[in-house]
Design an enzyme around this catalytic site. Structure first.
Site, PDB file in Angstrom:
ATOM      1  N   ASP A  51       0.822  -1.208   0.000  1.00 27.42           N
ATOM      2  CA  ASP A  51       0.000   0.000   0.000  1.00 27.42           C
ATOM      3  C   ASP A  51       0.854   1.257   0.000  1.00 27.42           C
ATOM      4  O   ASP A  51       2.062   1.222   0.262  1.00 27.42           O
ATOM      5  CB  ASP A  51      -0.899   0.018   1.245  1.00 27.42           C
ATOM      6  CG  ASP A  51      -2.139  -0.841   1.076  1.00 27.42           C
ATOM      7  OD1 ASP A  51      -2.429  -1.254  -0.063  1.00 27.42           O
ATOM      8  OD2 ASP A  51      -2.809  -1.109   2.092  1.00 27.42           O
TER       9      ASP A  51
ATOM     10  N   TYR B 118       6.672 -10.175   7.283  1.00 28.91           N
ATOM     11  CA  TYR B 118       6.546  -8.738   7.455  1.00 28.91           C
ATOM     12  C   TYR B 118       7.079  -8.327   8.815  1.00 28.91           C
ATOM     13  O   TYR B 118       7.016  -9.075   9.792  1.00 28.91           O
ATOM     14  CB  TYR B 118       5.074  -8.313   7.362  1.00 28.91           C
ATOM     15  CG  TYR B 118       4.518  -8.380   5.975  1.00 28.91           C
ATOM     16  CD1 TYR B 118       4.662  -7.309   5.094  1.00 28.91           C
ATOM     17  CD2 TYR B 118       3.844  -9.510   5.525  1.00 28.91           C
ATOM     18  CE1 TYR B 118       4.156  -7.368   3.813  1.00 28.91           C
ATOM     19  CE2 TYR B 118       3.333  -9.581   4.250  1.00 28.91           C
ATOM     20  CZ  TYR B 118       3.493  -8.505   3.391  1.00 28.91           C
ATOM     21  OH  TYR B 118       2.992  -8.572   2.117  1.00 28.91           O
TER      22      TYR B 118
END
Length: 267
Positions: free
Chosen positions: A52, A110
């Protein structure tokens, strides 16, 4: 003509995400522009997943076909010479012709960074999420422990395709205090739903602040149900690495694909 796999890192602060979209500045558009200056002529690079706007990466994986007459290390140097300062190619290798960085991924990891302070700190807030009140360590650890294993994460993210599976397997989920009032969260899974990591971080923080009970958090993993709305800020999120089978990185090898990997959308 050969297929190259390159690991790239980028500071997502001034990008409107990874994927090319119109005239917006994106990581994909910058990488493709740099490749075209080296003679690349295809329409689109392949990549492990989309991040994003504002999300960073240490280990995003891309692949492309290129007729390059020099060695891979020279390609790395040439590409970096053409990329902007907030994107860098970190490594390059020749892979088998049918390698796909998304469909052949076995796992992704992540990293999320945050700090607990009542007042702003401009030097940290570019790359970390500031939260207040302070979180309780034991509650964070307990919440992360509940994520391990296979669950239906429908309450924590959404699939890219209507009706797509929301079941994911988490191999690692842990919080670590890296400095006074600073925390990192690492999570490794076979794949992730759209905005799943930021949603998980947000809700774990609310558990740590005693604004959401651990029982409510755990119940949503067993039977998807509405929870507090919200996402952790994008600037604290980093795609750390993507894992592949060794055979998938060789010029010849067996193809092993995971059905859920095709729905990956980073963070």
């Amino acid at each position: 003509m050969a297929r190259y796999q390159i690991i790239i890192a980028y500071d997502g602060t001034h990008f409107q995400g990874f994927q090319r979209q119109g005239s917006s500045r994106t990581v994909q558009a910058e990488v493709e522009a740099a490749l075209r200056s080296l003679g690349w002529q295809d329409e689109s690079i392949l990549y492990a997943g989309r991040t994003d706007s504002g999300v960073h990466a240490m280990g995003q994986v891309i692949a492309f076909d290129l007729d390059w007459r020099h060695n891979p290390q020279q390609l790395l140097k040439a590409l970096n010479a053409s990329l902007p300062e907030d994107v860098a190619a970190r490594s390059v290798q020749v892979v088998r012709n049918h390698f796909h960085p998304r469909y052949h991924a076995l796992a992704r990891q992540y990293l999320y960074r945050l700090y607990c302070e009542e007042e702003r700190d401009p030097l940290r807030e570019r790359y970390m999420w500031r939260v207040w009140p302070e979180v309780q360590a034991e509650l964070l650890h307990q919440a992360a422990n509940r994520l391990l294993g296979e669950h239906d994460f429908a309450a924590f993210g959404s699939p890219l395709r209507p009706g797509g599976s929301t079941i994911r397997r988490v191999y690692r989920a842990e919080w670590q205090q890296t400095a006074k009032k600073e925390w990192t969260f690492r999570i490794t899974a076979n794949a992730f739903l759209y905005r799943m990591v930021r949603r998980l971080v947000f809700l774990q923080v609310r558990v740590g602040q005693q604004q959401l009970s651990l029982e409510q958090f755990e119940a949503a993993l067993q039977i998807p149900q509405p929870l507090l709305p919200g996402l952790a800020k994008p600037n604290g999120l980093y795609l750390e690495w993507v894992q592949y089978e060794e055979n998938d990185l060789k010029s010849e090898g067996l193809i092993k694909t995971l059905s859920v990997s095709g729905e990956e959308d980073c963070g």
